[in-house]
Motif scaffolding. Structure first.
Motif, PDB file in Angstrom:
ATOM      1  N   THR A 212       0.611  -0.903   0.014  1.00  0.00           N
ATOM      2  CA  THR A 212       0.044   0.048   0.385  1.00  0.00           C
ATOM      3  C   THR A 212       0.697   1.270   0.435  1.00  0.00           C
ATOM      4  N   ALA A 213       2.184   1.399  -0.134  1.00  0.00           N
ATOM      5  CA  ALA A 213       3.384   2.444  -0.119  1.00  0.00           C
ATOM      6  C   ALA A 213       2.915   3.484  -1.444  1.00  0.00           C
ATOM      7  N   THR A 214       2.367   2.864  -2.547  1.00  0.00           N
ATOM      8  CA  THR A 214       2.408   3.371  -3.379  1.00  0.00           C
ATOM      9  C   THR A 214       0.949   3.659  -4.120  1.00  0.00           C
ATOM     10  N   GLU A 215       0.175   4.696  -4.060  1.00  0.00           N
ATOM     11  CA  GLU A 215      -1.252   4.894  -4.438  1.00  0.00           C
ATOM     12  C   GLU A 215      -1.528   4.951  -5.845  1.00  0.00           C
ATOM     13  N   ALA A 216      -2.704   4.589  -6.049  1.00  0.00           N
ATOM     14  CA  ALA A 216      -3.330   4.168  -7.265  1.00  0.00           C
ATOM     15  C   ALA A 216      -3.398   5.589  -7.999  1.00  0.00           C
ATOM     16  N   GLY A 217      -3.610   5.460  -9.184  1.00  0.00           N
ATOM     17  CA  GLY A 217      -3.678   6.539  -9.699  1.00  0.00           C
ATOM     18  C   GLY A 217      -4.831   6.964 -10.613  1.00  0.00           C
ATOM     19  N   VAL A 218      -4.989   8.259 -11.129  1.00  0.00           N
ATOM     20  CA  VAL A 218      -6.601   7.997 -11.660  1.00  0.00           C
ATOM     21  C   VAL A 218      -6.622   7.083 -13.253  1.00  0.00           C
ATOM     22  N   GLN A 219      -6.165   6.658 -13.592  1.00  0.00           N
ATOM     23  CA  GLN A 219      -5.468   5.843 -14.799  1.00  0.00           C
ATOM     24  C   GLN A 219      -5.824   4.280 -14.048  1.00  0.00           C
ATOM     25  N   ASP A 220      -5.425   3.792 -13.195  1.00  0.00           N
ATOM     26  CA  ASP A 220      -6.117   2.373 -12.587  1.00  0.00           C
ATOM     27  C   ASP A 220      -7.194   2.927 -12.107  1.00  0.00           C
ATOM     28  N   VAL A 221      -7.797   3.975 -11.773  1.00  0.00           N
ATOM     29  CA  VAL A 221      -9.044   3.475 -10.915  1.00  0.00           C
ATOM     30  C   VAL A 221      -9.757   3.495 -12.492  1.00  0.00           C
ATOM     31  N   LEU A 224      -9.634  -0.137 -13.731  1.00  0.00           N
ATOM     32  CA  LEU A 224     -10.744  -1.185 -12.906  1.00  0.00           C
ATOM     33  C   LEU A 224     -12.148  -0.855 -13.135  1.00  0.00           C
ATOM     34  N   ALA A 225     -12.106   0.713 -12.822  1.00  0.00           N
ATOM     35  CA  ALA A 225     -13.609   1.211 -13.407  1.00  0.00           C
ATOM     36  C   ALA A 225     -14.378  -0.080 -14.665  1.00  0.00           C
ATOM     37  N   THR A 226     -13.438  -0.096 -15.925  1.00  0.00           N
ATOM     38  CA  THR A 226     -14.189  -0.388 -16.677  1.00  0.00           C
ATOM     39  C   THR A 226     -14.591  -1.828 -17.064  1.00  0.00           C
ATOM     40  N   PHE A 227     -13.219  -2.956 -16.016  1.00  0.00           N
ATOM     41  CA  PHE A 227     -14.171  -3.583 -16.293  1.00  0.00           C
ATOM     42  C   PHE A 227     -14.979  -4.797 -15.118  1.00  0.00           C
ATOM     43  N   VAL A 242      -6.638  -0.499   5.016  1.00  0.00           N
ATOM     44  CA  VAL A 242      -6.774   0.415   3.920  1.00  0.00           C
ATOM     45  C   VAL A 242      -7.746   1.084   4.274  1.00  0.00           C
ATOM     46  N   PRO A 243      -7.401   2.403   3.567  1.00  0.00           N
ATOM     47  CA  PRO A 243      -8.043   4.364   3.649  1.00  0.00           C
ATOM     48  C   PRO A 243      -8.772   3.751   2.319  1.00  0.00           C
ATOM     49  N   LYS A 244     -10.648   4.106   3.545  1.00  0.00           N
ATOM     50  CA  LYS A 244     -12.078   3.295   2.262  1.00  0.00           C
ATOM     51  C   LYS A 244     -11.967   4.398   0.833  1.00  0.00           C
ATOM     52  N   ARG A 245     -11.033   5.316   0.694  1.00  0.00           N
ATOM     53  CA  ARG A 245     -11.766   6.695  -0.042  1.00  0.00           C
ATOM     54  C   ARG A 245     -10.973   6.171  -1.800  1.00  0.00           C
ATOM     55  N   THR A 246     -10.088   5.175  -1.028  1.00  0.00           N
ATOM     56  CA  THR A 246     -10.024   4.925  -2.607  1.00  0.00           C
ATOM     57  C   THR A 246     -10.680   3.397  -3.115  1.00  0.00           C
ATOM     58  N   ILE A 247     -11.537   3.111  -2.564  1.00  0.00           N
ATOM     59  CA  ILE A 247     -12.507   2.480  -2.695  1.00  0.00           C
ATOM     60  C   ILE A 247     -13.644   3.205  -3.063  1.00  0.00           C
TER      61      ILE A 247
END
Length: 298
Positions: A212-221, A224-227, A242-247
């Protein structure tokens, strides 16, 4: 790390068992729970990490270093799970304090290799119950070597706990079989459930990687949304450590594309639940996670 060196030098002179019992220090809550089940009242156990603590990001305080310096055995996960403690463990080992990575119980060729870091492995080994059974025996063996007078006690406790883990396996399998294979897609905050997925035929996708040391970027989000939309995934999951803001950001991205996905609940990944609760034990955590996943994805 000057403070670390000073604390070690001072405390190593006092590295004696309390009340005649070995002093055991553990890192994650899963390891703490396991060592307590095997050691019972024959050992003193101090866990460094509590409920909701992310071991990937954990840094030792002065008090933690003092606990480690006074330990007879330190049990930790290994495989870079406690990445920020590596230097501390190395210094403890040089001070003749027994530092034991529970992952050393396993055949590395059976582990899931990291795609990004050759020679490294997924450290979330507790999500394979068969691995946890091997680790249970390994911990019992290490306690027996340190405290041979209580060898039979440790061996008996390990045997009894392994029987409980075997029952857990059967219960988990029966619950998962109620979920059709096409619905076994598990989307979580970070990539902690690959061993679980491999054991129970789930496709597992984490928004973040193994750490969890590196955060997901906009492209990652967005990817995964498309998936999620393409696969018609019904629910995605928060993780307690893990902070719930990512999900929540992922859910919002799916919604912005005109689709709905629910947050199916909070899973325990890198830490157990609160002490005294069902989720505060390894067995209870596993039962809770599986029930939460299956109920949300049905």
């Amino acid at each position: 790390m000057a403070l670390l060196g000073a604390v070690i030098i001072f405390n190593c002179k006092n590295n004696q068992p309390t009340n005649g019992k070995p002093n055991i220090v553990t890192t994650t809550t899963m390891i703490t729970d396991l060592v307590k089940n095997i050691g019972g009242d024959k050992i003193n156990v101090q866990g460094l990490m509590g409920s909701g603590v992310d071991p990937h990001l954990f840094k030792a305080s002065e008090g933690d270093v003092s606990k480690l310096a006074n330990a007879d055995i330190i049990f930790y996960g290994g495989l870079h799970l406690e990445g920020k403690l590596v230097e501390v463990f190395e210094k403890m080992s040089r001070q003749n304090i027994k530092t034991i990575a529970v992952s050393d119980a396993l055949d590395k060729t059976t582990l899931i290799a990291s795609e990004l870091f050759p020679g490294n492995y997924d450290p979330h080994i507790w999500f394979n119950i068969d691995y946890w059974i091997q680790i249970t025996q390994y911990v019992a063996d290490q306690l027996s070597k340190t405290d041979p007078e209580n060898k039979l006690f440790y061996e008996t406790n390990a045997k009894n706990y392994i029987e409980k883990l075997e029952v857990l396996k059967k219960e988990i399998t029966a619950t998962i079989q109620t979920l059709s294979k096409e619905k076994r897609i598990l989307v979580t905050a970070h990539d902690a459930f690959s061993y679980f997925g491999k054991a129970y035929d789930f496709e597992v996708v984490g928004l973040q990687g193994l750490s969890t040391a590196t955060e997901a970027g906009v492209q990652d989000v967005q990817k995964l949304a498309t998936f999620i939309i393409d696969k018609k995934v019904k629910a995605i999951f928060v993780e307690s450590s893990v902070p719930k803001r990512t999900i929540e950001a992922l859910q919002a991205a799916v919604t912005s594309k005109g689709h709905d996905v629910s947050i199916g609940g909070t899973l325990y990944s890198d830490a157990l639940g609160n002490a005294g609760s069902m989720e505060g034990t390894y067995i209870g955590m596993f039962q809770y996670n599986v029930n939460t996943i299956v109920n949300a994805l049905k």
